[in-house]
Design an enzyme around this catalytic site. Structure first.
Site, short mmCIF file in Angstrom:
data_model
loop_
_atom_site.label_atom_id
_atom_site.label_comp_id
_atom_site.label_asym_id
_atom_site.label_seq_id
_atom_site.Cartn_x
_atom_site.Cartn_y
_atom_site.Cartn_z
N SER A 139 0.85 -1.19 0.00
CA SER A 139 0.00 0.00 0.00
C SER A 139 0.89 1.23 0.00
CB SER A 139 -0.90 0.02 1.24
OG SER A 139 -1.56 1.27 1.37
N TYR A 152 -1.86 0.12 10.46
CA TYR A 152 -1.95 -0.38 9.09
C TYR A 152 -0.72 0.03 8.28
CZ TYR A 152 -3.52 -0.91 4.29
OH TYR A 152 -3.60 -1.25 2.95
#
Length: 253
Positions: A139, A152
């Site tokens: 990501s 995250y």
């Protein structure tokens, strides 16, 4: 995937019941691979496996033995894994103080620990055969960091560095290690993380496009694929001009 054919190849895709994982499973099967799909949604996973002629394996990678059980099942049934797509993951949006310890532990287990353990399980066979493809769905949060997504972002940063280190470790052994670095993919990820995506840019891209970007890069032997490609610019600015990047980031979020 374009004109790629990978007949006879055995592929394992985690998080295969929806989103990028489901798209990858369909594309790999369409290119001739024998596909094992792993996930927790038994109904959706089984339906997709039936449609593509794959094998569904129901399990929870956040459990202590989840990754080992999955690897053992696939290696026992297929005897090998030629392609591993580490896609399973989850997000959480909000202040760090709003996360419980079990929530943090589950996210680290799913986003970081499970891919490491699965990779360790299938890598010996790849090294022995002198070929293999390891794919990681990262990501942009792991390259730049995102406000109120600290855990995250941390797990995806760890996954990125793991992939990079593994690439050095396996150099010269026929192993391709590829990371997809997407911005926003149109999946249920944002619903599940507890906060919808509300920015106008970058625009969400379909899961099929994200999966195709990863698989195309993997079978072309490339180390990474940014989606969209212009994400390389803020990453480069952060690396070369960190103060400038942080000033801009505070201003524009």
């Amino acid at each position: 995937m374009g004109a790629f054919r990978i007949d006879g190849v055995t592929a394992l895709v985690t998080g295969g019941s929806s989103g990028i994982g489901a798209a990858a499973a369909r594309q790999l099967a369409g290119a001739g691979a024998t596909v094992f799909l792993a996930g927790r949604d038994a109904t959706r996973l089984t339906e997709l496996a039936d449609r593509i002629g794959g094998t569904a394996i129901i399990g929870d990678l956040t459990e202590p033995a989840g990754a080992a059980d999955l690897a053992e099942r696939v290696l026992t049934e297929a005897g090998r894994v030629d392609v591993l797509v580490n896609n399973a993951g989850q997000g959480w949006a909000g202040p760090l103080t709003g996360m419980t310890e079990p929530e943090i532990a589950r996210m680290v287990a799913l986003n970081l620990t499970a891919p490491i353990l699965l990779t360790r399980a299938v890598l010996p066979g790849m090294l022995a055969r002198g070929r293999g493809h390891l794919g990681f769905v990262g990501s942009i949060a792991g390259r730049l960091g995102v406000r109120e997504e600290a855990v995250y972002s941390g797990t995806k940063a760890g996954l990125s560095v793991f992939a990079d280190s593994l690439r050095h470790e396996t150099a010269g052994h026929g192993i391709v290690v590829t990371e997809l670095v997407p911005a926003v993919v149109d999946t249920a990820f944002f619903v599940r993380r507890g906060r919808p995506y509300d920015r106008r840019s970058p625009r969400p891209v379909p899961a099929e496009r994200a999966s195709a970007a990863l698989l195309t890069a993997m079978f072309a032997g490339r180390p990474e694929a940014y989606l969209p490609n212009w994400l390389r610019l803020p990453v480069a600015i952060r690396s070369t001009l960190p103060h400038t990047y942080r000033t801009l980031s505070r201003r524009w979020g």
